[in-house]
Design an enzyme around this catalytic site. Structure first.
Site, mmCIF file in Angstrom:
data_model
loop_
_atom_site.group_PDB
_atom_site.id
_atom_site.type_symbol
_atom_site.label_atom_id
_atom_site.label_comp_id
_atom_site.label_asym_id
_atom_site.label_seq_id
_atom_site.Cartn_x
_atom_site.Cartn_y
_atom_site.Cartn_z
ATOM 1 N N GLU A 286 -6.913 5.066 7.574
ATOM 2 C CA GLU A 286 -6.630 6.478 7.282
ATOM 3 C C GLU A 286 -7.824 7.131 6.590
ATOM 4 O OE1 GLU A 286 -2.860 5.832 5.310
ATOM 5 O OE2 GLU A 286 -1.993 5.299 7.240
ATOM 6 N N HIS B 268 -9.615 1.678 4.466
ATOM 7 C CA HIS B 268 -8.368 1.786 5.233
ATOM 8 C C HIS B 268 -8.586 2.736 6.413
ATOM 9 C CE1 HIS B 268 -4.272 2.863 6.313
ATOM 10 N NE2 HIS B 268 -3.909 1.729 5.743
ATOM 11 N N GLY C 279 2.365 2.422 10.618
ATOM 12 C CA GLY C 279 3.346 3.478 10.442
ATOM 13 C C GLY C 279 4.087 3.859 11.714
ATOM 14 N N ASN D 144 0.877 -1.170 0.000
ATOM 15 C CA ASN D 144 0.000 0.000 0.000
ATOM 16 C C ASN D 144 0.916 1.222 0.000
ATOM 17 O OD1 ASN D 144 -1.803 2.046 0.469
ATOM 18 N ND2 ASN D 144 -2.304 1.425 2.576
ATOM 19 N N LYS E 122 0.183 4.253 -0.375
ATOM 20 C CA LYS E 122 -0.426 5.483 0.145
ATOM 21 C C LYS E 122 -0.116 6.633 -0.836
ATOM 22 C CE LYS E 122 -0.220 3.429 4.649
ATOM 23 N NZ LYS E 122 -0.120 3.560 6.094
ATOM 24 N N SER F 3 3.162 -2.080 10.234
ATOM 25 C CA SER F 3 4.614 -2.187 10.416
ATOM 26 C C SER F 3 5.185 -3.566 10.073
ATOM 27 C CB SER F 3 5.007 -1.769 11.839
ATOM 28 O OG SER F 3 4.650 -0.419 12.067
ATOM 29 N N GLU G 149 -5.734 -4.604 10.544
ATOM 30 C CA GLU G 149 -4.666 -3.633 10.778
ATOM 31 C C GLU G 149 -4.939 -2.867 12.064
ATOM 32 O OE1 GLU G 149 -2.553 -2.509 6.856
ATOM 33 O OE2 GLU G 149 -4.286 -1.198 7.072
#
Ligand code: PGA
Length: 250
Positions: A96, A94, A172, A9, A11, A212, A166
């Site tokens: 985010e 996701h 991250g 991904n 991003k 991660s 996730e």
């Protein structure tokens, strides 16, 4: 046996030239893997990436889509548009997007239905926050997100859906869930699917871990009984590193 799906991904990273360079570097490194290799790239990289990945085993995905076919939705891209250029995968929900762009369980469900109706392969993200993990709510959060995402789907549609577990606190941050915690949480998700859709469906759904993931922990995580590969953010930006993750079993 469920296949391992290892998806990058990117991003909001990489312009087309960088995408092309990356694919040229990655392709020979992963050509012999049995694992499914996917790169979810920014919209502006999709077409170039598809062209460049054409004669490789690398599949290309988007990171979001709208659930409507067309209309007055400035800045949005529909599933039909993705399909029209040959995109195969799409990430939906996701964390985010849930946190910054108003994605809800309801829009995730609509997008998932649309993606499946078009034959796109969806990767639906679920995961709890640190607060929720620490207060013992993780199970409730991930099973509820899973149930609401899949609501109204037929068995064969659920089987075609990839879920990415996730934990938000691991994205991250360099903090990874322990392989035991990740496996246990994915089992909760699988049990929830079994309750609604039955054992056969639950056993065939691919459920990834994300947060991660890197070459140093991929093997430990992906060898767990219920973890069927990963959704990889930061570590998917470097072709050598991502290839090591894809080839964790070599
Ligand atoms: P990360 O991101 O690997 O950089 O933690 C994972 C993701 O957000 O999909």
């Amino acid at each position: 046996m469920r296949k391992k799906v290892i998806a990058g991904n990117w991003k909001m990273n990489k312009v087309p030239n960088e995408a092309i360079e990356f694919i040229s570097e990655l392709a020979p490194l992963v050509k012999d893997t049995e694992n499914e290799v996917v790169l979810c790239v920014p919209y502006t990289d999709l077409f170039y990436s598809l062209l460049h990945a054409q004669d490789t085993n690398i599949k290309i995905g988007a990171q979001n889509m709208h659930y409507e076919e067309k209309g007055a939705y400035t800045g949005e891209v529909s599933g039909e548009m993705l399909k029209s250029i040959g995109v195969e995968y799409v990430i939906i929900g996701h964390s985010e997007r849930r946190a910054y762009y108003g994605e809800t369980d309801e829009t995730v469900n609509k997008k998932l239905k649309k993606a499946l109706s078009l034959g796109l392969k969806p990767i639906v993200c679920v995961g709890e926050s640190l607060n929720q993990r620490e207060s013992g709510e993780a199970k409730e959060v991930v099973t509820t997100q899973t149930r609401l995402a899949l609501e109204g789907l037929k068995n064969d549609e659920v089987e075609k859906t990839i879920i990415a577990y996730e934990p938000i606190w691991a994205i991250g941050t360099g903090k990874t869930a322990t392989k035991e915690d990740a496996n246990e949480t994915i089992k909760w998700i699988r049990e929830e699917i079994e309750k609604i859709y039955g054992k056969d469906v639950a056993e065939s759904v691919i459920i990834q871990y994300g947060g991660s993931v890197k070459s140093g922990n991929a093997k430990d995580l992906f060898e767990m009984s219920d973890i069927d590969g990963g959704l990889v953010g930061g570590a998917s930006l470097d072709a050598q590193e991502f290839a090591k993750i894809v080839n964790y079993d070599k």
